[in-house]
Design a protein around this motif. Structure first.
Motif, mmCIF file in Angstrom:
data_model
loop_
_atom_site.group_PDB
_atom_site.id
_atom_site.type_symbol
_atom_site.label_atom_id
_atom_site.label_comp_id
_atom_site.label_asym_id
_atom_site.label_seq_id
_atom_site.Cartn_x
_atom_site.Cartn_y
_atom_site.Cartn_z
ATOM 1 N N PRO A 1 0.803 -1.234 0.000
ATOM 2 C CA PRO A 1 0.000 0.000 0.000
ATOM 3 C C PRO A 1 0.831 1.276 0.000
ATOM 4 N N GLU A 2 2.048 1.218 0.542
ATOM 5 C CA GLU A 2 2.865 2.430 0.599
ATOM 6 C C GLU A 2 3.185 2.949 -0.798
ATOM 7 N N GLY A 3 3.400 2.044 -1.735
ATOM 8 C CA GLY A 3 3.671 2.477 -3.099
ATOM 9 C C GLY A 3 2.511 3.250 -3.696
ATOM 10 N N TYR A 4 1.293 2.843 -3.387
ATOM 11 C CA TYR A 4 0.107 3.535 -3.889
ATOM 12 C C TYR A 4 -0.008 4.914 -3.247
ATOM 13 N N ARG A 5 0.288 4.991 -1.952
ATOM 14 C CA ARG A 5 0.241 6.294 -1.280
ATOM 15 C C ARG A 5 1.247 7.256 -1.903
ATOM 16 N N ARG A 6 2.421 6.743 -2.227
ATOM 17 C CA ARG A 6 3.435 7.598 -2.853
ATOM 18 C C ARG A 6 3.006 8.033 -4.249
ATOM 19 N N LEU A 7 2.394 7.132 -4.988
ATOM 20 C CA LEU A 7 1.883 7.480 -6.317
ATOM 21 C C LEU A 7 0.867 8.614 -6.223
ATOM 22 N N LEU A 8 -0.110 8.462 -5.346
ATOM 23 C CA LEU A 8 -1.166 9.468 -5.219
ATOM 24 C C LEU A 8 -0.593 10.812 -4.784
ATOM 25 N N ALA A 9 0.371 10.773 -3.856
ATOM 26 C CA ALA A 9 0.949 12.020 -3.357
ATOM 27 C C ALA A 9 1.826 12.694 -4.404
ATOM 28 N N ARG A 10 2.690 11.923 -5.045
ATOM 29 C CA ARG A 10 3.627 12.518 -6.004
ATOM 30 C C ARG A 10 2.899 13.165 -7.170
ATOM 31 N N HIS A 11 1.824 12.534 -7.620
ATOM 32 C CA HIS A 11 1.143 13.035 -8.812
ATOM 33 C C HIS A 11 -0.185 13.725 -8.493
ATOM 34 N N ALA A 12 -0.407 14.017 -7.211
ATOM 35 C CA ALA A 12 -1.600 14.765 -6.783
ATOM 36 C C ALA A 12 -2.873 14.167 -7.380
ATOM 37 N N VAL A 13 -3.034 12.867 -7.187
ATOM 38 C CA VAL A 13 -4.196 12.153 -7.718
ATOM 39 C C VAL A 13 -5.266 12.060 -6.638
ATOM 40 N N ASP A 14 -6.482 12.472 -6.972
ATOM 41 C CA ASP A 14 -7.632 12.263 -6.092
ATOM 42 C C ASP A 14 -8.164 10.866 -6.382
ATOM 43 N N PRO A 15 -7.993 9.913 -5.463
ATOM 44 C CA PRO A 15 -8.390 8.532 -5.770
ATOM 45 C C PRO A 15 -9.875 8.382 -6.062
ATOM 46 N N ARG A 16 -10.684 9.293 -5.545
ATOM 47 C CA ARG A 16 -12.128 9.197 -5.787
ATOM 48 C C ARG A 16 -12.485 9.521 -7.233
ATOM 49 N N ARG A 17 -11.541 10.123 -7.948
ATOM 50 C CA ARG A 17 -11.766 10.466 -9.351
ATOM 51 C C ARG A 17 -10.695 9.821 -10.238
ATOM 52 N N ALA A 18 -10.273 8.621 -9.821
ATOM 53 C CA ALA A 18 -9.231 7.908 -10.562
ATOM 54 C C ALA A 18 -9.665 6.472 -10.823
ATOM 55 N N VAL A 19 -9.170 5.928 -11.922
ATOM 56 C CA VAL A 19 -9.424 4.540 -12.314
ATOM 57 C C VAL A 19 -8.081 3.839 -12.451
ATOM 58 N N MET A 20 -7.991 2.616 -11.918
ATOM 59 C CA MET A 20 -6.767 1.830 -12.080
ATOM 60 C C MET A 20 -7.078 0.551 -12.836
ATOM 61 N N VAL A 21 -6.268 0.266 -13.867
ATOM 62 C CA VAL A 21 -6.423 -0.925 -14.704
ATOM 63 C C VAL A 21 -5.198 -1.802 -14.510
ATOM 64 N N GLU A 22 -5.413 -3.078 -14.209
ATOM 65 C CA GLU A 22 -4.316 -3.952 -13.773
ATOM 66 C C GLU A 22 -4.652 -5.406 -14.090
ATOM 67 N N ASP A 23 -3.626 -6.182 -14.520
ATOM 68 C CA ASP A 23 -3.875 -7.595 -14.815
ATOM 69 C C ASP A 23 -3.711 -8.496 -13.597
ATOM 70 N N MET A 24 -3.072 -8.008 -12.525
ATOM 71 C CA MET A 24 -2.902 -8.790 -11.304
ATOM 72 C C MET A 24 -3.976 -8.380 -10.303
ATOM 73 N N ALA A 25 -4.913 -9.284 -10.037
ATOM 74 C CA ALA A 25 -6.070 -8.932 -9.216
ATOM 75 C C ALA A 25 -5.677 -8.431 -7.833
ATOM 76 N N ARG A 26 -4.675 -9.033 -7.233
ATOM 77 C CA ARG A 26 -4.303 -8.633 -5.871
ATOM 78 C C ARG A 26 -3.780 -7.201 -5.821
ATOM 79 N N ASN A 27 -3.264 -6.707 -6.946
ATOM 80 C CA ASN A 27 -2.747 -5.340 -6.965
ATOM 81 C C ASN A 27 -3.855 -4.297 -6.944
ATOM 82 N N LEU A 28 -5.098 -4.742 -7.092
ATOM 83 C CA LEU A 28 -6.221 -3.811 -7.048
ATOM 84 C C LEU A 28 -6.748 -3.603 -5.633
ATOM 85 N N VAL A 29 -6.337 -4.448 -4.700
ATOM 86 C CA VAL A 29 -6.845 -4.328 -3.328
ATOM 87 C C VAL A 29 -6.466 -2.983 -2.705
ATOM 88 N N PRO A 30 -5.191 -2.569 -2.732
ATOM 89 C CA PRO A 30 -4.862 -1.253 -2.172
ATOM 90 C C PRO A 30 -5.485 -0.102 -2.961
#
Length: 224
Positions: A152-181
């Motif tokens: 989860p720390e990597g996701y927090r760093r992503l959101l902070a570095r790029h000023a992403v509002d997660p409520r208005r973001a979509v993540m697309v991923e082939d590894m299902a477990r990577n969608l949990v965080p």
């Protein structure tokens, strides 16, 4: 997993995984090359047999999210040597998709790559696929502090570095477990199913809002 498709006008940022997401693993030899390179690295640096290297690669990938996590935690390997040696890949089997290019170019808002690989590898793949112009930035495993997805720390760093509002973001991923965080942070998630069985490891249905079997078709449905 029964969620309405996100309306593009309500999405400010589209976050895509790279390998096996922006291209189909069944249509190229990149996954095989990557696995062979990782096993070869383990053999050279630990002095084990090919079979043992394959076993460790699989175990560590399952336990840590990527083999590098096991090499760091259990063997104190140099992560930079690993990343350099395991991403010397021949990308000639990748084929650009004009349809995917049009669909990603047409997405409103920002577009980012979140990958457990390196920025250099991501840039080579994007260039090969003809997608470089459509992505604002690459957030790689080094930017995540060598904490691979699904930490989860990597996701927090992503959101902070790029000023992403997660409520208005979509993540697309082939590894299902990577969608949990991603889901826990408030992002809308899309699981891109492939033929690779490891993609379903750690599947949490509550964290998967949408399922797609082909990226182009899902994007076409979203953008209308």
């Amino acid at each position: 997993m029964k969620h309405p498709l996100p309306h593009p006008d309500r999405v400010d940022c589209w976050v895509f995984d790279l390998d096996n997401t922006l291209y189909s693993p069944s249509e190229c030899d990149i996954p095989d090359q990557m696995e062979a390179a990782i096993s070869a690295f383990i053999q050279r640096h630990l002095g084990v047999s090919a079979d043992e290297a394959d076993r460790l690669r699989s175990v560590w990938h399952g336990r840590y999210g990527m083999t590098l996590g096991g090499l760091i935690a259990e063997c104190r390997a140099d992560p930079h040597d690993y990343l350099e040696e395991t991403h010397r890949l021949d990308l000639s089997s990748l084929r650009p998709s004009p349809r995917l290019q049009r669909l990603i170019a047409g997405l409103p808002g920002r577009r980012l790559i979140h990958t457990n690989a390196t920025t250099a590898h991501a840039e080579r793949v994007l260039d090969r696929l003809g997608l470089s112009a459509y992505f604002e930035a690459v957030f790689d495993v080094e930017a995540a502090g060598l904490l691979p997805k699904p930490d989860p720390e990597g996701y927090r760093r992503l959101l902070a570095r790029h000023a992403v509002d997660p409520r208005r973001a979509v993540m697309v991923e082939d590894m299902a477990r990577n969608l949990v965080p991603a889901a826990a942070s408030g992002m809308t998630t899309v699981w891109l199913r492939t033929e690779r069985p490891q993609g379903a490891r750690g599947l949490d249905p509550a964290a998967v809002h949408h399922v797609a079997d082909r990226l182009e078709d899902w994007l076409a449905a979203v953008t209308g």
